[in-house]
Design a protein around this motif. Structure first.
Motif, PDB file in Angstrom:
ATOM      1  N   HIS A 606     -12.261  -5.542   3.504  1.00 39.43           N
ATOM      2  CA  HIS A 606     -11.819  -4.776   4.672  1.00 39.43           C
ATOM      3  C   HIS A 606     -10.418  -5.192   5.114  1.00 39.43           C
ATOM      4  O   HIS A 606     -10.082  -5.173   6.297  1.00 39.43           O
ATOM      5  CB  HIS A 606     -12.833  -4.923   5.808  1.00 39.43           C
ATOM      6  N   LEU A 607      -9.611  -5.570   4.126  1.00 33.50           N
ATOM      7  CA  LEU A 607      -8.203  -5.839   4.352  1.00 33.50           C
ATOM      8  C   LEU A 607      -7.381  -4.713   3.736  1.00 33.50           C
ATOM      9  O   LEU A 607      -7.793  -4.092   2.760  1.00 33.50           O
ATOM     10  CB  LEU A 607      -7.795  -7.173   3.728  1.00 33.50           C
ATOM     11  N   LYS A 608      -6.231  -4.465   4.272  1.00 35.41           N
ATOM     12  CA  LYS A 608      -5.324  -3.463   3.721  1.00 35.41           C
ATOM     13  C   LYS A 608      -3.905  -4.015   3.726  1.00 35.41           C
ATOM     14  O   LYS A 608      -3.547  -4.862   4.553  1.00 35.41           O
ATOM     15  CB  LYS A 608      -5.392  -2.161   4.519  1.00 35.41           C
ATOM     16  N   THR A 609      -3.090  -3.533   2.785  1.00 39.41           N
ATOM     17  CA  THR A 609      -1.696  -3.946   2.700  1.00 39.41           C
ATOM     18  C   THR A 609      -0.833  -2.948   3.458  1.00 39.41           C
ATOM     19  O   THR A 609      -0.875  -1.742   3.192  1.00 39.41           O
ATOM     20  CB  THR A 609      -1.237  -4.037   1.241  1.00 39.41           C
ATOM     21  N   LEU A 610      -0.068  -3.437   4.398  1.00 37.13           N
ATOM     22  CA  LEU A 610       0.782  -2.590   5.227  1.00 37.13           C
ATOM     23  C   LEU A 610       2.095  -2.281   4.510  1.00 37.13           C
ATOM     24  O   LEU A 610       2.404  -2.851   3.454  1.00 37.13           O
ATOM     25  CB  LEU A 610       1.055  -3.278   6.565  1.00 37.13           C
ATOM     26  N   ASP A 611       2.862  -1.383   5.092  1.00 36.32           N
ATOM     27  CA  ASP A 611       4.118  -0.953   4.475  1.00 36.32           C
ATOM     28  C   ASP A 611       5.087  -2.109   4.279  1.00 36.32           C
ATOM     29  O   ASP A 611       5.888  -2.109   3.336  1.00 36.32           O
ATOM     30  CB  ASP A 611       4.780   0.142   5.327  1.00 36.32           C
ATOM     31  N   ASP A 612       5.026  -3.104   5.148  1.00 40.24           N
ATOM     32  CA  ASP A 612       5.946  -4.233   5.021  1.00 40.24           C
ATOM     33  C   ASP A 612       5.430  -5.318   4.085  1.00 40.24           C
ATOM     34  O   ASP A 612       6.027  -6.390   3.964  1.00 40.24           O
ATOM     35  CB  ASP A 612       6.236  -4.838   6.399  1.00 40.24           C
ATOM     36  N   GLY A 613       4.307  -5.030   3.400  1.00 37.53           N
ATOM     37  CA  GLY A 613       3.762  -5.976   2.434  1.00 37.53           C
ATOM     38  C   GLY A 613       2.784  -6.973   3.001  1.00 37.53           C
ATOM     39  O   GLY A 613       2.154  -7.721   2.251  1.00 37.53           O
ATOM     40  N   THR A 614       2.635  -7.020   4.314  1.00 33.67           N
ATOM     41  CA  THR A 614       1.669  -7.938   4.914  1.00 33.67           C
ATOM     42  C   THR A 614       0.254  -7.383   4.786  1.00 33.67           C
ATOM     43  O   THR A 614       0.057  -6.178   4.589  1.00 33.67           O
ATOM     44  CB  THR A 614       1.986  -8.187   6.397  1.00 33.67           C
TER      45      THR A 614
END
Length: 959
Positions: A606-614
């Motif tokens: 339930h984790l996702k990678t955001l546009d800034d790579g975090t």
């Protein structure tokens, strides 16, 4: 025995060199054998290793260099290292393959810094391997035959290679299908049964696990191939399985019902629709440990033959849970919804649910808590209830505080009581006798309050010395500690022990009310009204508690008042104990047995990678997952099989469930956050806040649909007091001593308003259980545990499994640091990077193992979680260099941070943990009744059991 060596220089330029002597008499190794490449078995002769090493130096340095005193001394040392590496894990004798010996020679050369010699040795081995391969292709080579259904036929090497290649699909960057194939064929013999060919392939892939964790997935897929053949009666390729699943599923239901295994109501579902929903691609998610565990212990079988495949298994469980849906028209829809959640590995139900859902004995709940009354009938009723509840995989927590102490007066016989301990011996033996339907060891934990006059003898129950009639080696124990005792310890006060027959109301009192009653009884000892008591400095008893915890691993430290003062159900009863794994905190009394059913969210999924790579929590997905999971858990309450009426009545009245998490350490790795950091504490806070918020929201939504639980009125929920609010109640009762961060990020006021309008479906919603087995099934780190080791051997009832931290391997491969020397160093340093200097410091910090993380970080993370949780969490304390001071500081910190319970104390032993070879080994198998499981390692006798070890997995009764 013949070892490959680099070619020597031409004879004309080679001075004679006498090889170094073997380090020991070869007769000392008569119990060790060597398998040569032609299959011949010969004696193990260490002297030949010395000869091979000397020739290797001869080839590189010439005759003079090889004959030097330094080289002779080095050869002797290296030979001893190779021999020790081979024999230390099997001191009683073993058989090695010639390749294993040569691998150890390579490692010894590289670790000694003799890189030129090692390089020459490696190149020569490769050259000889290529020459042997060419010889095997010659037409005059004999054809290898296999035995198939009594017929002797040539081995279809092309088919075997195709099966292995299919298992490697998508993993080509990490694994070698040719390497697995060659290793498979090397271990075959003429006339080998066909089934053994594929077992050899499984072992061949498994033996490569140290090279890359992706080999675990390959091994699982090869195992899946053999499972499909067993279940379907034929070999089936992956791309054919969509049709095979749809066709087989109705037959499975019919066969299971006919065999008396499945609930006949399952036949009422639209089986064609459910069969079409089975997603064969999800078979490819498993690692080896996960699939082997399912095969050995979860898949249904008829006369020893498995009748379930992975997706059939998940659908069977989902159908069993969907039986709790009142709207029969929606049962298929709900079953598919549940199936998709389980088979995606986003959430997993607990072991009892997976064992029994959809069967004729649907005992799906994990935990049972009981209170034992102070009379002979009540005592033996409690022991009988233990046996009935354990039969179908329930884990037990028993409150024995009401039972009168040693030397107490027995009015009916005018005699003296023998106290609690003799009865606990019976409880211990009952747990051994009723071994959960023959599937695993029965498991029970006994709780006793700190003021009980038998507490000192209770502390010694797990000792290995003393009267065996007063020892319970198979039963867990836990201290149930009131806040007043901790205040007396901190403030240097005295502590008085009483018999419950003289102070019966202390059992049901908490907080200030307990303190008033307790001091009143102490006053009675001064006036002579009470004569049966014992007084001592509180610190003396505290030190003995910690001493026994270190020496035996028991009793665990749990806190009575936080469990009660923060309990949503304090208006209708008292929490008298926790459960087997210290995460359940529910009311019990003589007429109510508390019940809790469990399941855990896979946090890393339930984790996702955001546009800034975090990397961050995916709140939308988490809310969807928890909404479905809470519905599944709530359904269990209504369809569950109850062996005891007191359990049925209690569960129906309060409807508690225990949603937990697993994969916390994986999530930290993915986010690049060390466990020992403020960022980890913050993530523990925010992730638990989200899980709890969505779970409580889901429960109030279920209340709007299905109605609130019957004892809701007057609860903390009803009063608008949410779990984090109850910290203030605890602070008021203690008069301080509560230091917890109270920050929040979500809209809790909106949740309060919704609960005010609709109520709650469940009295309790959250409990973080150990997930000992279900985390293995889906291949993530257990619950909230830190990494045990980055490379180790996990032992459980399915065998031994090499476990490698795949996040670490990926990082080291990027840096070009993952090689055989790194593997050997990890083994030598027990899976720790801390002393491997070539690993960058930031990776050593990120991948610090459990004993490298100071226990205060574990406590601080747990405190942030406990703020939001309405029950508790299974919190193991890992401690390197344990001392009285460190133990004292750690457990006092746990109390001051408002923790409700702690679980095992795990300390480092004087001896190193078992080191993996990752080569060969026996097929995993469940031990028979006569097999002796290895005992947990003990340090002076401190508990050093590892996750997965026999004994450690008694907490599987929860998960």
């Amino acid at each position: 025995m013949q070892l490959s060596t680099p070619s020597a220089r031409p004879a004309a330029t080679q001075p004679a060199a006498r090889p170094a002597a073997a380090p020991a008499d070869n007769t000392a190794y008569t119990d060790y054998k060597v398998i040569r490449r032609n299959g011949a078995v010969v004696g193990f002769e260490p002297g030949k290793i010395s000869i091979a090493l000397t020739k290797a130096f001869l080839a590189v340095n010439g005759g003079q260099g090889a004959a030097s005193a330094r080289v002779r001394e080095l050869v002797e040392v290296l030979t001893a290292q190779v021999v020790n590496a081979l024999v230390r894990r099997q001191p009683g004798g073993a058989t090695f393959h010639i390749e294993d010996i040569q691998d150890q020679v390579e490692l010894a050369l590289m670790r000694s810094g003799e890189h030129d010699v090692a390089r020459a040795y490696v190149l020569y081995r490769e050259k000889r391997s290529q020459q042997r391969a060419l010889l095997h292709t010659q037409p005059d080579q004999p054809v290898l035959h296999v035995t198939d259904d009594g017929r002797r036929v040539p081995l279809d090497a092309q088919h075997l290679h195709a099966v292995i290649q299919a298992a490697c699909v998508g993993l080509d960057d990490y694994v070698s299908a040719d390497g697995i194939f060659n290793e498979t064929v090397k271990n075959l013999y003429d006339g080998v049964p066909t089934d053994e060919v594929f077992k050899s392939a499984i072992l061949a892939a498994r033996s490569q696990l140290e090279k890359d964790p992706a080999y675990s997935t390959v091994t699982a897929r090869l195992l899946l191939h053999t499972i499909r053949k067993e279940v379907l009666g034929k070999e089936v390729e992956q791309d054919e399985m969509a049709g095979q699943y749809a066709e087989y599923f109705p037959r499975f239901i019919a066969r299971g019902i006919e065999a008396g295994l499945l609930n006949p109501k399952l036949a009422e579902f639209d089986l064609a629709r459910l069969g079409a929903a089975l997603d064969h691609a999800r078979d490819l998610q498993f690692n080896y440990l996960g699939l082997q565990t399912l095969y050995d212990r979860y898949f249904l079988h008829v006369k020893g033959e498995r009748i379930e495949l992975p997706q059939v298994f998940f659908m069977r469980v989902s159908m069993g849970l969907a039986l709790g849906e009142e709207n029969e028209a929606e049962r298929e829809t709900r079953a598919i919804e549940f199936y998709r959640l389980l088979s995606s590995f986003d959430f997993m139900s607990s072991t009892p649910t997976l064992f029994n859902a959809g069967t004729t004995h649907s005992q799906l709940s994990s935990c049972y808590l009981t209170t034992v009354s102070d009379d002979l009938e009540g005592i033996y009723d409690a022991i009988k209830e233990n046996a009935l509840l354990a039969k179908y995989a329930g884990g037990l927590g028993n409150d024995w505080t009401p039972v009168r102490a040693l030397r107490s007066h027995i009015k009916g016989t005018n005699g003296e009581s023998q106290g609690v301990v003799p009865f606990l011996k019976v409880v211990n033996d009952t747990a051994v006798a009723v071994n959960q339907g023959g599937k695993r060891k029965g498991a029970v934990c006994t709780y006793l309050e700190t003021w009980h006059l038998d507490i000192e003898e209770f502390l010694e129950l797990r000792k290995n010395t003393g009267d065996e009639r007063r020892r319970t080696h198979d039963m867990n124990t836990a201290n149930w500690i009131p806040d007043l005792f901790m205040k007396r310890v901190i403030e240097g006060g005295d502590w008085t022990l009483f018999s419950p027959s003289d102070a019966p109301d202390l059992h049901d009192k908490v907080g200030k009310a307990f303190e008033e009653a307790y001091t009143a009884y102490e006053a009675k000892t001064q006036t002579g009204e009470l004569t049966l008591f014992k007084r001592m400095p509180a610190i003396t008893l505290w030190r003995k508690m910690l001493s026994m915890l270190f020496e035996t691993g028991h009793p665990w430290i749990t806190f009575k008042d936080p469990c009660n003062i923060r309990s949503p159900q304090q208006h209708v009863g008292v929490v008298h104990s926790s459960n087997l794994c210290t995460e359940i905190t529910l009311n019990t009394n003589e007429s109510e047995i508390a019940v809790c059913n469990l399941g855990s969210v896979n946090l890393v999924a339930h984790l996702k990678t955001l546009d800034d790579g975090t990397v961050a929590l995916d709140h939308d997905k988490l809310k969807r997952t928890i909404g479905t999971a809470m519905r599944m858990l709530d359904n269990v309450i209504d369809i569950n099989y109850y062996a005891v009426d007191k359990a049925r009545n209690s569960n129906a009245k309060h409807r508690p469930v225990g949603l937990g998490i697993m994969g916390f350490q994986d999530a930290l790795h993915k986010m690049r956050v060390p466990y020992a950091s403020q960022d980890a504490i913050e993530f523990a806070d925010r992730s638990t806040e989200a899980v709890c918020y969505y779970a409580y929201w889901a429960s109030t939504e279920l209340a709007a649909e299905r109605g609130r639980y019957s004892s809701f009125r007057g609860s903390l929920w009803d009063r608008g007091i949410l779990p984090q609010d109850s910290l203030e109640l605890l602070r008021e009762e203690r008069g301080g001593y509560v230091e917890v961060d109270t920050s929040a990020t979500l809209d809790w006021n909106a949740l309060r308003e919704r609960i005010k309008e609709h109520g709650m479906r469940n009295s309790n919603c959250i409990a973080i259980a150990p997930t000992a087995t279900i985390s293995n099934i889906i291949g993530v780190s257990a619950c909230i545990e830190p990494t045990y080791q980055n490379l180790y051997v996990k032992s459980n009832l399915s065998g031994e499994f090499t476990i490698v931290n795949d996040y670490l391997v990926r990082d080291l491969k990027k840096l070009g640091l993952w090689d055989e020397v790194m593997v050997a160093d990890l083994k030598y340093f027990d899976g720790s990077l801390s002393k491997i200097d070539r690993v960058p410091p930031e990776l050593r910090q990120l991948y610090a193992t459990a004993f490298e993380v100071e226990p205060r970080w574990l406590v601080e993370c747990a405190a942030r979680r406990q703020k939001w949780i309405d029950q508790s969490q299974s919190l193991n304390i890992y401690m390197a260099g344990a001392s009285g001071k460190k133990l004292d500081e750690t457990y006092k910190l746990a109390w001051q941070r408002g923790l409700k319970t702690t679980y095992y104390l795990r300390t480092l032993g004087a001896t190193s943990a078992e080191k993996s070879t990752g080569r060969g080994g026996e097929l995993n198998a469940v031990p028979t009744a006569g097999d002796k499981l290895p005992e947990p390692e003990v340090v002076g006798a401190a508990c050093t059991m590892r996750p997965g070890d026999p004994g450690f997995e008694e907490c599987e009764a929860c998960q």
